[in-house]
Design an enzyme around this catalytic site. Structure first.
Site, short mmCIF file in Angstrom:
data_model
loop_
_atom_site.label_atom_id
_atom_site.label_comp_id
_atom_site.label_asym_id
_atom_site.label_seq_id
_atom_site.Cartn_x
_atom_site.Cartn_y
_atom_site.Cartn_z
N ASP A 1 0.85 -1.19 0.00
CA ASP A 1 0.00 0.00 0.00
C ASP A 1 0.88 1.24 0.00
O ASP A 1 2.03 1.20 0.45
CB ASP A 1 -0.95 0.00 1.20
CG ASP A 1 -0.25 0.24 2.52
OD1 ASP A 1 0.69 -0.53 2.83
OD2 ASP A 1 -0.61 1.18 3.25
N GLU B 1 -0.13 -0.63 5.73
CA GLU B 1 0.86 -0.05 6.65
C GLU B 1 0.73 1.46 6.75
O GLU B 1 0.82 2.04 7.83
CB GLU B 1 2.28 -0.43 6.22
CG GLU B 1 3.36 -0.11 7.23
CD GLU B 1 3.88 1.32 7.16
OE1 GLU B 1 4.47 1.79 8.15
OE2 GLU B 1 3.70 1.97 6.10
#
Length: 451
Positions: free
Chosen positions: A92, A156
């Site tokens: 991500d 994250e």
């Protein structure tokens, strides 16, 4: 780089690595599904799963984590009795921010002045490619001498803790003798660095309400309490005159004893405008690695364009508080909440909502894995000794893994050196750093297996 066969293999694989990173960067995998399609993150996860299967990984799976995102897992068995190493990265990315500020499109990997530009190129899709390069180099030169587990997180950057909670619910899944977190970076391009500490973090929304509805500023301004003005006062209370963070009850006087950060170099790295001073006190390393730091991430209020002459009835902000090692993030959250409530003026109604939290991390740099990494980096970076630095950012998973596997050694390396400008516009990665760190990781795995 030397004529080491591992280094030669990595060099030969760089064109493939660039092509793969191009594909991976193209996914708009921001784990904020109010802004970006979930399908983009799912496609990135599937790309990584396919890559692991192609390298012979077993038990490859998309893990549905409690925060509604997916992490990718796989295991590559090593020789009988071999040690187990867990390699971590995340797919991500941060939103591209102002796309107009990018010189080239943020989701198109573009080479410019010897660097590869694109969102996630360094943080941390490049880390995924680094792990793949290291493993391919070992497979081409005698095989992978350890059992390798790979975990690639899907949220994250959001700090929503999905993988941490999943790991706690499945404690055997990520068990390893050593964990290599590929989400940090060298102190400077060409200077091999392991990150030995991370600040923790807490994120909080604060809302201030004063009126049942907006009022005409000419008719009521001067006596009617302005919610936006109250919020500004609250936010201002979080800093001293010199810009130091001032949360009631939170100390701000710790010192960093390791590698120091030259102030002029920091100004250049941070691109501070001429004549603008740095904030805080103490050394730069004290401020960014050893002390708390508050940042106002956003404010909900009327934009300048289209604003009306009104006293605002409500306003809110999103606040990040970075928490240094030695300070409990949960306690810091309570102190921040109490501070916001205590410093809200005029009896205004204030409410707070915690939306993310992670503990600080401090590694044991005397462990055998650090010696193995130092030897590997000495070959990957000839003439340079491995350095230890802190990092102001947070990787909450580190503390979860340290708690689950207290005997495991945890090392933090990666591609996010200052020139990478992670989280900002025009993020980029140095292909030379990708090459060197892939070599270092491969040699580390070989050294660690023999140790």
């Amino acid at each position: 780089m030397s004529s080491n066969p591992v280094a030669e293999t990595v060099a030969s694989l760089l064109p493939r690595a660039r092509a793969e990173l191009t594909e991976l960067v193209a996914f708009k995998s921001v784990a904020d599904f109010d802004q970006f399609p979930r399908s983009e993150s799912e496609a990135a996860a599937n790309w990584i799963a396919d890559a692991l299967r192609a390298e012979g990984f077993q038990d490859v799976a998309l893990l549905d984590t409690p925060d509604g995102t997916q992490s990718v897992y796989g295991c590559l068995p090593g020789p009988a009795g071999a040690r187990t190493v867990l390699l971590y990265a995340h797919y991500d990315v941060q939103p591209p921010l102002d796309e107009a500020g990018w010189t080239t499109p943020p989701f198109e990997l573009t080479e410019r002045d010897g660097r590869w530009y694109g969102r996630g190129s360094a943080d941390c899709k490049g880390g995924v490619i680094m792990h793949l390069l290291a493993l391919r180099a070992l497979k081409a030169n005698g095989g992978v001498p350890v059992t390798v587990k790979v975990i690639v997180e899907g949220s994250e950057e959001q700090g929503t803790g999905g993988l941490e909670r999943y790991a706690e619910q499945h404690p055997d899944l990520l068990a390893a003798d050593t964990i290599v977190i590929g989400d940090a970076g060298n102190f400077r391009v060409g200077l091999p660095t392991v990150t030995s500490t991370l600040r923790g973090m807490t994120m909080m929304r604060v809302r201030v309400d004063t009126l049942e509805g907006n009022l005409h500023s000419g008719q009521f301004g001067g006596a009617a309490p302005d919610a936006l003005g109250a919020l500004i006062r609250v936010l201002d209370s979080l800093r001293a005159e010199d810009g130091s963070t001032t949360v009631d009850g939170l100390t701000d006087d710790a010192h960093w004893e390791g590698l120091q950060y030259d102030e002029a170099q920091f100004r250049q790295d941070a691109k501070v405008l001429d004549g603008v001073g740095l904030i805080g006190s103490g050394t730069v390393a004290d401020r960014i690695w050893a002390r708390p730091a508050v940042t106002v991430l956003g404010i909900d209020c009327p934009p300048v364009v289209g604003a009306t002459p009104s006293v605002q009835a409500g306003a809110r902000a999103l606040i990040s508080l970075r928490v240094p090692p030695g300070v409990d993030a949960a306690e810091a959250t309570k102190l921040l909440q109490a501070h916001l409530e205590a410093h809200t003026p005029w009896g205004a109604r204030v409410s707070t909502e915690q939306i993310g939290q992670g503990q600080a991390f401090s590694a044991d740099t005397t462990s055998p894995a650090y010696a193995a990494m130092a030897d590997a980096m000495a070959i990957a970076y000839p003439g340079q000794d491995m350095q230890y630095a802190g990092q102001g950012g947070s990787i909450p998973l580190c503390n979860t893994l340290a708690a689950l596997y207290p005997q495991a050694e945890i090392l933090l390396i990666g591609l996010s050196e200052p020139e990478a400008q992670i989280h900002a516009v025009n993020e980029s990665v140095s292909p030379e750093e990708l090459e060197r760190l892939s070599v270092a990781e491969a040699l580390f795995l070989r050294n660690y297996a023999a140790g």
